[in-house]
Design an enzyme around this catalytic site. Structure first.
Site, PDB file in Angstrom:
ATOM      1  N   SER A 145      -5.611  -6.193   0.226  1.00 38.21           N
ATOM      2  CA  SER A 145      -5.718  -5.323   1.413  1.00 38.21           C
ATOM      3  C   SER A 145      -7.197  -5.170   1.713  1.00 38.21           C
ATOM      4  O   SER A 145      -8.044  -5.359   0.823  1.00 38.21           O
ATOM      5  CB  SER A 145      -5.113  -3.947   1.096  1.00 38.21           C
ATOM      6  OG  SER A 145      -5.437  -3.007   2.098  1.00 38.21           O
ATOM      7  N   TYR A 158      -4.210   3.804  -4.286  1.00 38.60           N
ATOM      8  CA  TYR A 158      -3.922   2.499  -3.660  1.00 38.60           C
ATOM      9  C   TYR A 158      -5.200   1.659  -3.609  1.00 38.60           C
ATOM     10  O   TYR A 158      -5.197   0.473  -3.961  1.00 38.60           O
ATOM     11  CB  TYR A 158      -3.361   2.743  -2.258  1.00 38.60           C
ATOM     12  CG  TYR A 158      -3.024   1.496  -1.472  1.00 38.60           C
ATOM     13  CD1 TYR A 158      -1.938   0.701  -1.822  1.00 38.60           C
ATOM     14  CD2 TYR A 158      -3.780   1.129  -0.350  1.00 38.60           C
ATOM     15  CE1 TYR A 158      -1.618  -0.440  -1.082  1.00 38.60           C
ATOM     16  CE2 TYR A 158      -3.464   0.007   0.395  1.00 38.60           C
ATOM     17  CZ  TYR A 158      -2.376  -0.780   0.036  1.00 38.60           C
ATOM     18  OH  TYR A 158      -2.059  -1.897   0.761  1.00 38.60           O
TER      19      TYR A 158
END
Ligand code: NDP
Length: 261
Positions: A145, A158
Site C-alpha cells: 500500500s 496498518y
C-alpha cells in the site's frame, strides 16, 4: 467467449484474498493471461463464486484458508500443489485495514493488522519459495500500500504492517537474487473496493460527514483526483509476472496517481 492470452501459459498462480476487490481483479487478469489458478480466502462460498466467473482454461480452484494460521497455509499449499503442481507465482494480496486513533488502538486490532497483512505474507512466501526453487521460476508479488511507504493518521497498525511488508520484500529479494525468483511489492493508493467502502463508512460514522465528503477525503490524496481501479493493480501484477520484468526485484511500485511519498 472469453479471450485468453498465452503470456502466462504453464504458470500456476496462487492469489490470497482472491475472492473480491483487488484479488479478484488479479485472478481475472492472470487467468486471461493463461495462468492456472488457486484462489485463497476465508469465506469458501464467496471464493467459489469468484472461481466460477473465471475462464475455464484457468482450471481455478477455491481453497478456504486464513493466511494468519500457519497450519491452514501449509494445507492450502498442499491443495494447490495437488491440483496444479508447483506454485510459481504467489500474489500476497489478503489484507484488512482497520483504523483507530493510536490511543484507541486495542491490542486485538494491532495484532490482527500485523497478522493478516504481514505474518500472512511471510507464511505464504515461506511456503512458496521451495516450490519456486524446484520449478526454476518464481514471482512473489506483495500487495502492500502507499501506507507501506508513508504514514497516514489513524492507521498506525496498518501502516506499520505494510511498512513491514516492504521490508520483507526487500530482504527476500536480496536473499533470493541468485535464484530465478523475483520479489516485489505493489503499493496502490486508495482503490475502489469493499475495503475502501468500509473506510468511507467509518469516516461517516466518526465525523458525521456525508458519503460524498467522506469519499472525497480519500480521492484528495491522489493528484489525479480519482480512486485507483482494481484492474490497474492487476495490470501491474501481470507485468511483474512477465519475462520482461525478470530484472526487477526488491522494488516497491507506487500506483497512486503521483502521490508524494
Ligand atoms: P477487500 O476487503 O475488498 O478484499 C480483501 C480480501 O482478502 C478478500 O478476498 C478477503 O476474503 C481476504 N482476506 C481478508 N482477511 C483474510 C485472511 N485472514 N485470510 C485470508 N484471506 C483474507 O480488500 P481490497 O481488495 O481493497 O484489498 C486487497 C489488498 O490491497 C489488501 O492487502 C489491502 O491492504 C491492499 N490495499 C487496498 C487499498 C484500497 O484502498 N482498497 C489500497 C492499498 C492497498 P475473506 O474475507 O473471505 O477472507
Amino acid at each position: 467467449m472469453t479471450e485468453v492470452d498465452t503470456a502466462l501459459a504453464g504458470r500456476h498462480a496462487l492469489v490470497t484474498g482472491g475472492s473480491r476487490g483487488i484479488g479478484a481483479a488479479i485472478a481475472d487478469r492472470l487467468a486471461r493471461d493463461g495462468a492456472r489458478l488457486t484462489l485463497v480466502a476465508r469465506d469458501l462460498d464467496r471464493v467459489t463464486e469468484t472461481v466460477a466467473r473465471l475462464p475455464k482454461s484457468a482450471q481455478a480452484q477455491a481453497v478456504a484458508c486464513d493466511v494468519t494460521d500457519p497450519a491452514a497455509v501449509a494445507t492450502a499449499f498442499v491443495c494447490a500443489h495437488q491440483r496444479h503442481g508447483a506454485v510459481d507465482i504467489l500474489v500476497n494480496n489478503a489484507g484488512q485495514a482497520a483504523s483507530a486513533p493510536l490511543r484507541r488502538t486495542s491490542d486485538e486490532l494491532w495484532h490482527r493488522m500485523l497478522a493478516v497483512n504481514l505474518t500472512g505474507t511471510f507464511l505464504c512466501s515461506r511456503s512458496a519459495v521451495t516450490d519456486m526453487l524446484a520449478a526454476g521460476h518464481g514471482r512473489v508479488i506483495n500487495i502492500a500500500s502507499t501506507a507501506g511507504l508513508r504514514g497516514y493518521p489513524y492507521v498506525t497498525a496498518y501502516a506499520a504492517a505494510k511498512h513491514g511488508v516492504i521490508g520483507l520484500t526487500r530482504a527476500m529479494a536480496l536473499e533470493l537474487a541468485g535464484t530465478p525468483i523475483t520479489v516485489n511489492a505493489v503499493c496502490p493508493g486508495f482503490t475502489d473496493t469493499d475495503l475502501l467502502q468500509e473506510s468511507v463508512a467509518q469516516v461517516i460514522d466518526t465525523t458525521g460527514r456525508s458519503a460524498d465528503e467522506a469519499r472525497a477525503a480519500f480521492v484528495r490524496h491522489n493528484p489525479q483526483g480519482r480512486l485507483i481501479e482494481p484492474s490497474e493493480v492487476a495490470a501491474t501484477v501481470a507485468w511483474l509476472c512477465s519475462d520482461a520484468a525478470a530484472s526487477l526485484t526488491g522494488q516497491a511500485i507506487s500506483l497512486s496517481g503521483g502521490e508524494v511519498m
